[in-house]
Design an enzyme around this catalytic site. Structure first.
Site, PDB file in Angstrom:
ATOM      1  N   LYS A  91      55.548  37.280  44.671  1.00 56.17           N
ATOM      2  CA  LYS A  91      54.320  38.025  43.951  1.00 56.17           C
ATOM      3  C   LYS A  91      53.515  38.538  46.058  1.00 56.17           C
ATOM      4  O   LYS A  91      52.829  38.835  45.855  1.00 56.17           O
ATOM      5  CB  LYS A  91      52.940  37.089  44.230  1.00 56.17           C
ATOM      6  CG  LYS A  91      53.699  36.685  42.607  1.00 56.17           C
ATOM      7  CD  LYS A  91      52.488  35.261  42.419  1.00 56.17           C
ATOM      8  CE  LYS A  91      53.046  34.174  40.789  1.00 56.17           C
ATOM      9  NZ  LYS A  91      52.318  33.372  40.579  1.00 56.17           N
TER      10      LYS A  91
ATOM     11  N   PRO B 190      47.705  39.124  39.834  1.00 55.61           N
ATOM     12  CA  PRO B 190      48.774  39.529  39.823  1.00 55.61           C
ATOM     13  C   PRO B 190      49.999  38.516  39.672  1.00 55.61           C
ATOM     14  O   PRO B 190      50.500  37.554  40.320  1.00 55.61           O
ATOM     15  CB  PRO B 190      48.513  40.019  41.807  1.00 55.61           C
ATOM     16  CG  PRO B 190      46.960  40.286  41.016  1.00 55.61           C
ATOM     17  CD  PRO B 190      46.388  38.955  39.996  1.00 55.61           C
ATOM     18  N   GLU B 191      51.296  38.423  38.876  1.00 56.00           N
ATOM     19  CA  GLU B 191      52.485  38.277  39.351  1.00 56.00           C
ATOM     20  C   GLU B 191      53.967  39.187  39.121  1.00 56.00           C
ATOM     21  O   GLU B 191      53.012  40.160  39.711  1.00 56.00           O
ATOM     22  CB  GLU B 191      52.826  37.685  37.529  1.00 56.00           C
ATOM     23  CG  GLU B 191      51.827  36.399  37.030  1.00 56.00           C
ATOM     24  CD  GLU B 191      52.061  36.206  35.867  1.00 56.00           C
ATOM     25  OE1 GLU B 191      53.068  35.353  35.987  1.00 56.00           O
ATOM     26  OE2 GLU B 191      51.473  36.527  35.124  1.00 56.00           O
TER      27      GLU B 191
ATOM     28  N   HIS C 125      34.005  45.475  44.948  1.00 53.54           N
ATOM     29  CA  HIS C 125      35.158  44.565  45.875  1.00 53.54           C
ATOM     30  C   HIS C 125      35.924  44.937  46.823  1.00 53.54           C
ATOM     31  O   HIS C 125      37.093  44.789  46.979  1.00 53.54           O
ATOM     32  CB  HIS C 125      35.945  43.912  44.463  1.00 53.54           C
ATOM     33  CG  HIS C 125      34.735  43.370  44.025  1.00 53.54           C
ATOM     34  ND1 HIS C 125      35.070  43.046  42.171  1.00 53.54           N
ATOM     35  CD2 HIS C 125      33.516  42.183  44.469  1.00 53.54           C
ATOM     36  CE1 HIS C 125      34.048  42.734  41.365  1.00 53.54           C
ATOM     37  NE2 HIS C 125      33.519  42.355  43.443  1.00 53.54           N
TER      38      HIS C 125
ATOM     39  N   ARG D   4      37.656  37.891  44.434  1.00 55.90           N
ATOM     40  CA  ARG D   4      37.929  36.393  44.560  1.00 55.90           C
ATOM     41  C   ARG D   4      38.268  36.474  46.293  1.00 55.90           C
ATOM     42  O   ARG D   4      37.697  34.747  46.368  1.00 55.90           O
ATOM     43  CB  ARG D   4      38.406  35.744  43.683  1.00 55.90           C
ATOM     44  CG  ARG D   4      37.331  35.571  42.119  1.00 55.90           C
ATOM     45  CD  ARG D   4      38.245  34.467  41.125  1.00 55.90           C
ATOM     46  NE  ARG D   4      37.750  35.066  40.106  1.00 55.90           N
ATOM     47  CZ  ARG D   4      38.824  34.946  38.906  1.00 55.90           C
ATOM     48  NH1 ARG D   4      39.249  33.537  38.459  1.00 55.90           N
ATOM     49  NH2 ARG D   4      37.943  35.641  37.660  1.00 55.90           N
TER      50      ARG D   4
ATOM     51  N   ARG E  75      67.109  19.220  39.145  1.00 55.55           N
ATOM     52  CA  ARG E  75      65.351  19.260  39.455  1.00 55.55           C
ATOM     53  C   ARG E  75      64.863  18.213  38.513  1.00 55.55           C
ATOM     54  O   ARG E  75      65.382  18.514  37.574  1.00 55.55           O
ATOM     55  CB  ARG E  75      64.801  20.800  39.144  1.00 55.55           C
ATOM     56  CG  ARG E  75      63.398  21.283  38.833  1.00 55.55           C
ATOM     57  CD  ARG E  75      63.374  21.639  40.597  1.00 55.55           C
ATOM     58  NE  ARG E  75      61.824  21.525  40.597  1.00 55.55           N
ATOM     59  CZ  ARG E  75      61.136  22.213  41.302  1.00 55.55           C
ATOM     60  NH1 ARG E  75      61.933  22.252  42.821  1.00 55.55           N
ATOM     61  NH2 ARG E  75      59.524  22.306  41.745  1.00 55.55           N
TER      62      ARG E  75
END
Length: 268
Positions: free
Chosen positions: A59, A2-3, A97, A116, A155
């Site tokens: 996210k 998931p992004e 799950h 997970r 940066r």
DNA sequence: CGGAGCGCCTGGAAGC
DNA sequence: TGCTTCCAGGCGCTCC
């Protein structure tokens, strides 16, 4: 994994499945996904309330609630690598799950499903919500060109690390970063602060375009014309020029790039 | 400041 | 066949 695009899909699931519906019952099958809250308290605090309009930042998915005309706590969801949100009929068989289920009315059930358990659920008051959001950079799908330039300016690290640093820019993960850099023809190890104006313009434009298409698809689509469609192939070639793709590790993450389209440049 | 490395967690695949 | 090891990559943490 998931992004931003996947989580945007989960926001839509939450919106269509649960928004404005009373929470009749909360069942925690595996408290390992709960953070800072027990199953008992989650149930006590949410049962009888209603989910209101959900929101997403990077996210993170935010599921605010209300009840008795007052604002309730907000359920914060983070999906780690394997989490998802599914809308089921309340009688549907449990999946191995399924970790938490929210039974709504009209026979609907919203389920947090996660193999997970790398992340999970938080129950947050207004200040905890603010703290979580404050730790995130601007959403990658909403950031302006000017903001984007400022983020990268000065940066010193490498480009891929900058793109995937959630406190700098929220929503881009490993897959998206590779796809965006490939599209913009920039080597992952370029110095983030050393891009030319033209390169930054290209990066911004291609990031937005990759995000738009991915949000539409609900994931980074593994199309043959995209890098993502080839990243798992042992002998994958660049869909643009046919050069064998390179596989390596950048900032501890598996990275795929085209050595022809994305040349390492003097600064990297 | 930023990057490397580890750990969390599970299960599929690869290695012996 | 069956055991061990590796790896996926989300993020937080320590260390340098």
């Amino acid at each position: 994994m998931p992004e931003l695009p996947d989580v945007e899909g989960f926001r839509k699931v939450l919106d269509s499945c649960a928004r404005d519906r009373p929470i009749r019952r909360v069942e925690v099958y595996d408290a390992g996904v709960l953070h800072g809250v027990t199953g008992d308290r989650l149930r006590r605090e949410l049962e009888g309330r209603r989910f209101t309009e959900p929101a997403r930042r990077g996210k993170w998915l935010l599921a605010p609630t209300d009840g008795d005309g007052t604002a309730g706590p907000t359920l914060l969801l983070h999906f780690g690598m394997t989490g998802r949100l599914v809308c089921c009929a309340s009688g549907d068989e449990r999946h191995a799950h399924d970790r938490v289920a929210f039974t709504l009315d009209a026979g609907r059930q919203l389920r947090f499903r996660d193999q997970r358990k790398l992340k999970g659920l938080w129950l947050a008051d207004a200040s905890e919500v603010a703290r979580t959001l404050d730790a995130q950079g601007p959403d990658a799908a909403a950031v302006s060109r000017g903001e984007f330039d400022e983020l990268l300016h000065g940066r010193r690290g490498i480009l891929k690390s900058a793109l995937t640093d959630q406190s700098l820019l929220a929503g881009v993960g490993n897959l998206l970063a590779d796809e965006i850099l490939w599209r913009a023809r920039l080597h992952p190890s370029r110095r983030a602060g050393a891009l030319t104006d033209a390169e930054r313009a290209r990066l911004y434009r291609d990031m937005r375009s990759v995000l738009r298409a991915s949000v539409r698809a609900g994931c980074v689509p593994p199309r043959r014309s995209w890098l993502t469609g080839h990243r798992d192939e042992a002998e994958g070639t660049c869909p643009r020029c046919g050069t064998p793709l390179r596989h390596g590790r950048t900032a501890g993450r598996s990275t795929v790039w085209c050595p022809h389209c994305q040349p390492a440049s003097p600064d990297s």
